[in-house]
Design a protein around this motif. Structure first.
Motif, mmCIF file in Angstrom:
data_model
loop_
_atom_site.group_PDB
_atom_site.id
_atom_site.type_symbol
_atom_site.label_atom_id
_atom_site.label_comp_id
_atom_site.label_asym_id
_atom_site.label_seq_id
_atom_site.Cartn_x
_atom_site.Cartn_y
_atom_site.Cartn_z
ATOM 1 N N SER A 7 0.824 -1.201 0.000
ATOM 2 C CA SER A 7 0.000 0.000 0.000
ATOM 3 C C SER A 7 0.860 1.254 0.000
ATOM 4 O O SER A 7 2.081 1.197 0.171
ATOM 5 N N LYS A 8 0.229 2.400 -0.173
ATOM 6 C CA LYS A 8 0.956 3.675 -0.119
ATOM 7 C C LYS A 8 1.618 3.858 1.239
ATOM 8 O O LYS A 8 2.718 4.381 1.322
ATOM 9 N N GLU A 9 0.935 3.400 2.293
ATOM 10 C CA GLU A 9 1.485 3.537 3.644
ATOM 11 C C GLU A 9 2.755 2.718 3.812
ATOM 12 O O GLU A 9 3.723 3.165 4.417
ATOM 13 N N VAL A 10 2.758 1.488 3.275
ATOM 14 C CA VAL A 10 3.943 0.629 3.370
ATOM 15 C C VAL A 10 5.100 1.257 2.600
ATOM 16 O O VAL A 10 6.224 1.324 3.092
ATOM 17 N N LYS A 11 4.829 1.741 1.405
ATOM 18 C CA LYS A 11 5.879 2.370 0.600
ATOM 19 C C LYS A 11 6.415 3.626 1.279
ATOM 20 O O LYS A 11 7.626 3.878 1.281
ATOM 21 N N ALA A 12 5.524 4.420 1.874
ATOM 22 C CA ALA A 12 5.953 5.633 2.575
ATOM 23 C C ALA A 12 6.793 5.280 3.799
ATOM 24 O O ALA A 12 7.794 5.940 4.076
ATOM 25 N N HIS A 13 6.402 4.248 4.506
ATOM 26 C CA HIS A 13 7.159 3.822 5.687
ATOM 27 C C HIS A 13 8.540 3.321 5.276
ATOM 28 O O HIS A 13 9.540 3.628 5.932
ATOM 29 N N TYR A 14 8.616 2.571 4.213
ATOM 30 C CA TYR A 14 9.903 2.083 3.711
ATOM 31 C C TYR A 14 10.814 3.253 3.351
ATOM 32 O O TYR A 14 11.994 3.255 3.697
ATOM 33 N N LYS A 15 10.265 4.247 2.668
ATOM 34 C CA LYS A 15 11.066 5.424 2.302
ATOM 35 C C LYS A 15 11.540 6.158 3.553
ATOM 36 O O LYS A 15 12.660 6.661 3.599
ATOM 37 N N TRP A 16 10.675 6.240 4.566
ATOM 38 C CA TRP A 16 11.047 6.897 5.821
ATOM 39 C C TRP A 16 12.185 6.132 6.496
ATOM 40 O O TRP A 16 13.147 6.743 6.970
ATOM 41 N N ILE A 17 12.072 4.807 6.543
ATOM 42 C CA ILE A 17 13.136 3.984 7.143
ATOM 43 C C ILE A 17 14.449 4.203 6.393
ATOM 44 O O ILE A 17 15.497 4.408 7.008
ATOM 45 N N GLU A 18 14.379 4.177 5.071
ATOM 46 C CA GLU A 18 15.599 4.368 4.288
ATOM 47 C C GLU A 18 16.204 5.746 4.543
ATOM 48 O O GLU A 18 17.418 5.886 4.695
ATOM 49 N N PHE A 19 15.370 6.777 4.618
ATOM 50 C CA PHE A 19 15.863 8.122 4.884
ATOM 51 C C PHE A 19 16.551 8.186 6.251
ATOM 52 O O PHE A 19 17.646 8.736 6.379
ATOM 53 N N GLN A 20 15.922 7.610 7.278
ATOM 54 C CA GLN A 20 16.496 7.625 8.623
ATOM 55 C C GLN A 20 17.841 6.885 8.654
ATOM 56 O O GLN A 20 18.805 7.357 9.266
ATOM 57 N N LEU A 21 17.901 5.735 8.016
ATOM 58 C CA LEU A 21 19.149 4.979 7.974
ATOM 59 C C LEU A 21 20.243 5.753 7.249
ATOM 60 O O LEU A 21 21.397 5.782 7.695
ATOM 61 N N LYS A 22 19.896 6.389 6.142
ATOM 62 C CA LYS A 22 20.879 7.158 5.378
ATOM 63 C C LYS A 22 21.430 8.317 6.205
ATOM 64 O O LYS A 22 22.650 8.511 6.292
ATOM 65 N N VAL A 23 20.540 9.073 6.831
ATOM 66 C CA VAL A 23 20.961 10.230 7.629
ATOM 67 C C VAL A 23 21.853 9.798 8.784
ATOM 68 O O VAL A 23 22.931 10.356 9.001
ATOM 69 N N HIS A 24 21.420 8.790 9.541
ATOM 70 C CA HIS A 24 22.162 8.399 10.734
ATOM 71 C C HIS A 24 23.428 7.610 10.416
ATOM 72 O O HIS A 24 24.388 7.651 11.182
ATOM 73 N N SER A 25 23.456 6.930 9.284
ATOM 74 C CA SER A 25 24.675 6.189 8.930
ATOM 75 C C SER A 25 25.798 7.136 8.499
ATOM 76 O O SER A 25 26.971 6.780 8.550
ATOM 77 N N GLN A 26 25.443 8.350 8.098
ATOM 78 C CA GLN A 26 26.441 9.338 7.671
ATOM 79 C C GLN A 26 26.820 10.312 8.782
ATOM 80 O O GLN A 26 27.682 11.163 8.589
ATOM 81 N N ASP A 27 26.179 10.183 9.928
ATOM 82 C CA ASP A 27 26.429 11.093 11.055
ATOM 83 C C ASP A 27 27.651 10.616 11.841
ATOM 84 O O ASP A 27 27.645 9.526 12.407
ATOM 85 N N ALA A 28 28.683 11.425 11.883
ATOM 86 C CA ALA A 28 29.928 11.058 12.576
ATOM 87 C C ALA A 28 29.724 10.906 14.088
ATOM 88 O O ALA A 28 30.534 10.281 14.763
ATOM 89 N N ASN A 29 28.648 11.471 14.629
ATOM 90 C CA ASN A 29 28.371 11.373 16.068
ATOM 91 C C ASN A 29 27.631 10.095 16.444
ATOM 92 O O ASN A 29 27.404 9.843 17.624
ATOM 93 N N VAL A 30 27.227 9.305 15.469
ATOM 94 C CA VAL A 30 26.513 8.052 15.729
ATOM 95 C C VAL A 30 27.521 6.923 15.847
ATOM 96 O O VAL A 30 28.213 6.599 14.887
ATOM 97 N N ALA A 31 27.590 6.337 17.058
ATOM 98 C CA ALA A 31 28.551 5.247 17.292
ATOM 99 C C ALA A 31 27.996 3.905 16.819
ATOM 100 O O ALA A 31 28.732 3.064 16.318
ATOM 101 N N TRP A 32 26.713 3.676 17.002
ATOM 102 C CA TRP A 32 26.059 2.412 16.640
ATOM 103 C C TRP A 32 24.774 2.734 15.898
ATOM 104 O O TRP A 32 24.037 3.638 16.278
ATOM 105 N N LEU A 33 24.495 1.960 14.883
ATOM 106 C CA LEU A 33 23.230 2.094 14.175
ATOM 107 C C LEU A 33 22.380 0.882 14.539
ATOM 108 O O LEU A 33 22.704 -0.247 14.163
ATOM 109 N N ALA A 34 21.327 1.126 15.314
ATOM 110 C CA ALA A 34 20.471 0.044 15.806
ATOM 111 C C ALA A 34 19.055 0.220 15.269
ATOM 112 O O ALA A 34 18.583 1.338 15.076
ATOM 113 N N VAL A 35 18.399 -0.900 15.025
ATOM 114 C CA VAL A 35 17.024 -0.914 14.540
ATOM 115 C C VAL A 35 16.212 -1.798 15.482
ATOM 116 O O VAL A 35 16.677 -2.848 15.919
ATOM 117 N N SER A 36 15.000 -1.374 15.776
ATOM 118 C CA SER A 36 14.097 -2.155 16.612
ATOM 119 C C SER A 36 12.884 -2.557 15.787
ATOM 120 O O SER A 36 12.253 -1.721 15.140
#
Length: 95
Positions: A7-36
């Motif tokens: 659905s549109k909601e699933v696709k939007a959520h996937y894009k949000w997850i990808e955006f969050q991972l991209k932003v935080h994986s490039q942040d030098a202040n992030v020591a660990w990237l964890a997902v729940s």
């Protein structure tokens, strides 16, 4: 998590997850990237096919899940070898 046929909601959520991972994986202040997640991503074909490659792409360090009432760990290589550490060396889960 059917991203392609979802659905549109699933696709939007996937894009949000990808955006969050991209932003935080490039942040030098992030020591660990964890997902729940509620369910382990190894339990469903959709999550294994769509979510795990995304987590690998952004080098997620650890995934916490709660549905199953035991501990398991897996490598993030293409086989997603799952082990249960309650035995001597962690028994390997065979499909």
């Amino acid at each position: 998590m059917q991203v392609e046929g979802g659905s549109k909601e699933v696709k939007a959520h996937y894009k949000w997850i990808e955006f969050q991972l991209k932003v935080h994986s490039q942040d030098a202040n992030v020591a660990w990237l964890a997902v729940s997640l509620h369910h382990p991503p190894f339990d469903s074909a959709e999550e294994k096919n769509y979510l795990l490659p995304l987590l690998r792409k952004y080098n997620v360090d650890i995934i916490f899940t709660g549905h199953q009432h035991w501990m398991e760990y897996a490598s993030m290589n293409s086989t997603y070898e799952i082990r249960f550490p309650h035995s001597k060396r962690g028994s390997l889960l065979e499909d």
